[in-house]
Scaffold this motif. Structure first.
Motif, PDB file in Angstrom:
ATOM      1  N   ASN A 360       7.680 -18.918 -13.800  1.00  0.00           N
ATOM      2  CA  ASN A 360       7.452 -17.486 -14.005  1.00  0.00           C
ATOM      3  C   ASN A 360       6.040 -17.078 -13.609  1.00  0.00           C
ATOM      4  OD1 ASN A 360       8.124 -14.815 -15.034  1.00  0.00           O
ATOM      5  ND2 ASN A 360       6.807 -15.291 -16.778  1.00  0.00           N
ATOM      6  N   CYS A 361       5.080 -17.966 -13.820  1.00  0.00           N
ATOM      7  CA  CYS A 361       3.672 -17.653 -13.561  1.00  0.00           C
ATOM      8  C   CYS A 361       3.141 -18.455 -12.378  1.00  0.00           C
ATOM      9  CB  CYS A 361       2.830 -17.925 -14.803  1.00  0.00           C
ATOM     10  SG  CYS A 361       3.351 -17.009 -16.261  1.00  0.00           S
ATOM     11  N   ALA A 362       4.011 -18.717 -11.410  1.00  0.00           N
ATOM     12  CA  ALA A 362       3.611 -19.540 -10.261  1.00  0.00           C
ATOM     13  C   ALA A 362       2.532 -18.861  -9.440  1.00  0.00           C
ATOM     14  CB  ALA A 362       4.825 -19.834  -9.389  1.00  0.00           C
ATOM     15  N   SER A 363       2.553 -17.523  -9.406  1.00  0.00           N
ATOM     16  CA  SER A 363       1.574 -16.786  -8.619  1.00  0.00           C
ATOM     17  C   SER A 363       0.363 -16.470  -9.486  1.00  0.00           C
ATOM     18  CB  SER A 363       2.196 -15.479  -8.100  1.00  0.00           C
ATOM     19  OG  SER A 363       1.238 -14.684  -7.461  1.00  0.00           O
ATOM     20  N   VAL A 364      -0.756 -17.131  -9.196  1.00  0.00           N
ATOM     21  CA  VAL A 364      -1.990 -16.917  -9.943  1.00  0.00           C
ATOM     22  C   VAL A 364      -2.847 -15.913  -9.179  1.00  0.00           C
ATOM     23  CG1 VAL A 364      -4.049 -17.979 -10.933  1.00  0.00           C
ATOM     24  CG2 VAL A 364      -1.892 -19.254 -10.847  1.00  0.00           C
TER      25      VAL A 364
END
Length: 388
Positions: A360-364
């Protein structure tokens, strides 16, 4: 694990995941506005077909791009109204400063000054307590939206400004055809969702807020009015005007009480409380709890004498347990996001597990700096300078 411990700061995960460059958002500061018919206005290549929403900060239009025939939602702000609000905010700050000086004199003279407390959240649902400059709020919203890319967060596509017109526009790519998830009226009860649909929508809210918190952003105004539904029933979180951002490795203590009081946690409903000690993440989770209660019951939970009476009306024990965890008055004991995503009610007793946090939070996001906010909209920065 201890409930009172906040999740690790986003910085502890950044080493494991690749930073994503901010998405490209077009900025047109020389847009042209025209009137095509008596009721239809055109800004560049967008036809503003009809108004589909409005609030204290602006109006939202359904717009059609004349070349692609794709529909967009466009948020319109009035520059003159923003100027007036900025002037009012300045006057309030001056009065507040004078009042503080007066209180200080009273303390020196031995006069007892009683602390100020809000009468109750249900009377202040649609008011805002922040004295932030209105232009700053718009710049903050644009700076944040320029950097966000998530399925459950509204997407900013373009910013338009006509220097010869009173309006400033934000073009939002997603068209949430079904509108807000629920209209909450403090004097009426809306039609509640079934437990199944409430779970379906709330799980999406969890994913969107988890992504924000992971990237050092607290929303500060989660409520049904700020949750839109697409034609495919995808929840889109909107309105980042009062959101706050935090540096990597820093805390999440918020600096203002801006937001909708009916959805604020107890720690923000006491003006005496020092803001520097209030967790923004915990405040968002409380607001999520009030929002969930609205979805399953049709109104805010504080319209009754006490929560226990209202819990009696909800027969599902797991849901009662979840609401008790979300609406825990002590923020140090309030449920954390990582526990929330695994709660039996959220996962339907494990039958519907959430996608992993890592996915879900792969894109930082790259860090959003003060400079990014200052330069969020070139024309707004110029207007702000003129007003000052």
């Amino acid at each position: 694990m201890t409930i009172g411990v906040l999740p690790p700061s986003p910085s502890s995960h950044h080493a494991q995941r690749q930073l994503s460059p901010p998405p490209i958002v077009m900025e047109t500061t020389d847009a042209t506005t025209s009137q095509t018919t008596e009721s239809v206005k055109k800004i560049n290549r967008y036809l503003l077909e009809k108004e589909i929403g409005h609030g204290t900060s602006g109006r939202v239009h359904l717009a059609l791009h004349v070349d692609t025939h794709q529909h967009y939602a466009i948020k319109e702000f009035s520059k003159s109204c923003l100027r007036k609000r900025e002037q009012i905010a300045r006057m309030k700050r001056r009065r507040h400063s004078s009042s503080c000086c007066s209180n200080s004199n009273n303390r020196r003279s031995g006069t007892v000054v009683m602390p100020v407390r809000w009468a109750g959240p249900q009377k202040l649902q649609n008011t805002y307590t922040s004295c932030n400059n209105p232009f700053d709020l718009i710049r903050t919203e644009v700076a944040i939206l320029k950097n966000l890319r998530h399925r459950n967060i509204i997407t900013l596509y373009e910013v338009l400004d006509d220097p010869n017109n009173d309006s400033l526009y934000m073009v939002v790519m997603d068209m949430a055809q079904k509108g807000i998830i629920m209209h909450i009226d403090l004097h009426k009860t809306a039609t509640p969702y079934t437990e199944k649909m409430a779970r379906y929508y709330f799980r999406q809210v969890i994913l969107g807020i988890e992504y924000l918190h992971f990237n050092g952003i607290v929303h500060k105004d989660i409520k049904p009015d700020n949750l839109l539904l697409s034609q495919e029933d995808v929840v889109k979180i909107v309105d980042f005007g009062v959101s706050e951002m935090f540096i990597q490795g820093g805390g999440d203590n918020i600096t203002s009480t801006a937001g909708s009081p009916a959805f604020m946690p107890p720690e923000l409903c006491n003006l005496v409380s020092p803001l520097g000690s209030v967790s923004g993440k915990a405040a968002d989770i409380w607001s999520m709890g009030v929002t969930l209660y609205c979805l399953v019951h049709g109104h805010v939970p504080f319209a009754s004498e006490g929560l226990l009476d209202l819990y009696e009306k909800i027969k599902q024990q797991p849901l009662i347990h979840l609401l008790e965890k979300l609406l825990e008055k002590d923020p140090t004991k309030r449920i954390r996001m990582r526990e929330l995503r695994h709660h039996p009610w959220v996962t339907h007793d494990g039958k519907e597990p959430m996608i992993p946090e890592k996915e879900n939070c792969a894109s930082v996001l790259t860090s959003i700096t003060e400079k990014d906010i200052h330069n969020a909209i070139t024309k707004v920065r110029h207007i702000f300078t003129v007003v000052k």
